[in-house]
Motif scaffolding. Structure first.
Motif, PDB file in Angstrom:
ATOM      1  N   ALA A  30       0.830  -1.207   0.000  1.00 55.32           N
ATOM      2  CA  ALA A  30       0.000   0.000   0.000  1.00 55.32           C
ATOM      3  C   ALA A  30       0.866   1.259   0.000  1.00 55.32           C
ATOM      4  CB  ALA A  30      -0.925   0.000   1.212  1.00 55.32           C
ATOM      5  N   ILE A  31       0.413   2.278  -0.736  1.00 52.45           N
ATOM      6  CA  ILE A  31       1.158   3.530  -0.850  1.00 52.45           C
ATOM      7  C   ILE A  31       0.987   4.358   0.422  1.00 52.45           C
ATOM      8  CG2 ILE A  31       1.336   5.709  -2.116  1.00 52.45           C
ATOM      9  CD1 ILE A  31       0.490   4.188  -4.627  1.00 52.45           C
ATOM     10  N   LEU A  32       2.087   4.624   1.086  1.00 52.44           N
ATOM     11  CA  LEU A  32       2.072   5.396   2.326  1.00 52.44           C
ATOM     12  C   LEU A  32       2.012   6.891   2.008  1.00 52.44           C
ATOM     13  CD1 LEU A  32       2.477   5.606   5.449  1.00 52.44           C
ATOM     14  CD2 LEU A  32       4.943   5.650   4.978  1.00 52.44           C
ATOM     15  N   VAL A  33       1.075   7.589   2.639  1.00 53.32           N
ATOM     16  CA  VAL A  33       0.980   9.039   2.486  1.00 53.32           C
ATOM     17  C   VAL A  33       1.711   9.746   3.623  1.00 53.32           C
ATOM     18  CG1 VAL A  33      -0.601  11.001   2.476  1.00 53.32           C
ATOM     19  CG2 VAL A  33      -1.134   8.966   1.139  1.00 53.32           C
ATOM     20  N   GLY A  34       1.495   9.315   4.831  1.00 49.52           N
ATOM     21  CA  GLY A  34       2.165   9.946   5.963  1.00 49.52           C
ATOM     22  C   GLY A  34       1.769   9.295   7.262  1.00 49.52           C
TER      23      GLY A  34
END
Length: 307
Positions: free
Chosen positions: A175-179
């Motif tokens: 999953a793409i981590l945003v913050g």
């Protein structure tokens, strides 16, 4: 066939490089510094075990096999539903076909989610036929999400960014981590709600795993799509106010849509010391993020695009 610089690769081609297999995403002529591992926008890595459904590249000869994805029917469904029919609104179907779908199980996928507590719409605000329309659309969203997920699991990514179905609080490692907010990580999600597909955020710290925002409210969901991918093929592009897609200079990643069909784009925006995933569009005044039980509008934000 091993990957070789100077070779033209077309859609469907599969090559081997450093012991792994990759499938073409964008047709191109290979260059020495464009090997598959460093160009995720061009190549998607395949499973090392599954060799079915491939198009292998053999120079002037190709061995091709059409990929077919068949989703199992929900239990009790006896009516065949064609893809073009799933793309139609419930009110565009004739009365006879609606009755067939009701009796034969065409509404079962959406009904099963509703029975499990999925908050697809506020039932007290819709008459019976409108509720059927939302249930039909919910089932079609679930069907498409399951098909995308099966394709990804069987054949690997076709793009630097892929939506896959997820349930609960366990977040896939891709999953793409945003913050981060406090001690927990924030990821990008989307889910069906009130006739559209709304973008929100997912985290193992949330009550059900995901939250989306709609009409200034925050909705908790445990069945949703999560965005996975490789940031080497993606980039965040600055934007503000009402989104001007043409001014971005890059192609935005597929996001969601409002119930009227208006496209929603994946945004990230700063708020309360963290960066949160959210949504933006050409009709919204800024990026909207779910936060603290409601939606918050942020005027300065960034949009996720292909690099």
């Amino acid at each position: 066939m091993y990957w070789e610089p100077g070779t033209y690769y077309n859609l469907g081609d599969v090559v081997e490089f450093e012991g792994h297999r990759y499938k073409i995403i964008q047709p191109h002529t290979a260059q020495s510094d464009w090997s598959p591992p460093v160009t995720p926008a061009l190549w998607g890595r395949l499973s090392d075990e599954d060799h079915t459904g491939e198009h292998r590249h053999h120079g002037h000869h190709e061995e091709k096999q059409q990929l077919v994805y068949e989703m199992p029917r929900p239990e009790g469904q006896t009516v065949e539903i064609h893809r073009e029919e799933r793309e139609k609104h419930w009110f565009d179907l004739d009365d006879h076909r609606k009755k067939e779908l009701e009796v034969g199980g065409g509404l079962l996928a959406g009904a099963a989610l509703l029975a499990g507590g999925y908050a697809a719409f506020k039932s007290h605000q819709h008459h019976e036929e409108a509720q059927k329309a939302h249930t039909w659309a919910l089932g079609n969203w679930l069907h498409d999400a399951e098909a995308r997920t099966a394709e990804y699991r069987n054949y690997g990514p076709r793009s630097p960014a892929t939506w896959i179905l997820n349930r609960g609080k366990e977040i896939p490692p891709e999953a793409i981590l945003v913050g981060k907010e406090h001690s927990w990580s924030l990821f990008i999600c989307r889910a069906f709600y009130e006739g559209g597909v709304q973008i929100g955020k997912a985290s193992s710290a949330f009550q059900k795993g995901a939250v989306i925002g709609y009409k200034h409210e925050e909705i908790q969901l445990d069945t949703y799509e999560i965005l996975i991918g490789d940031m080497n093929g993606l980039r965040w592009v600055d934007a503000s106010g009402r989104l001007n897609v043409e001014a971005l200079g890059y192609r935005p990643v597929e996001g969601g849509r409002e119930s009227d069909g208006t496209p929603l784009y994946i945004a990230e925006a700063p708020h309360k010391g963290a960066v949160h995933p959210g949504k933006a569009s050409e009709k919204l005044d800024g990026a909207y993020i779910p936060y603290g039980g409601k939606e918050t509008c942020i005027s300065m934000y960034r949009i996720l695009c292909f690099a």
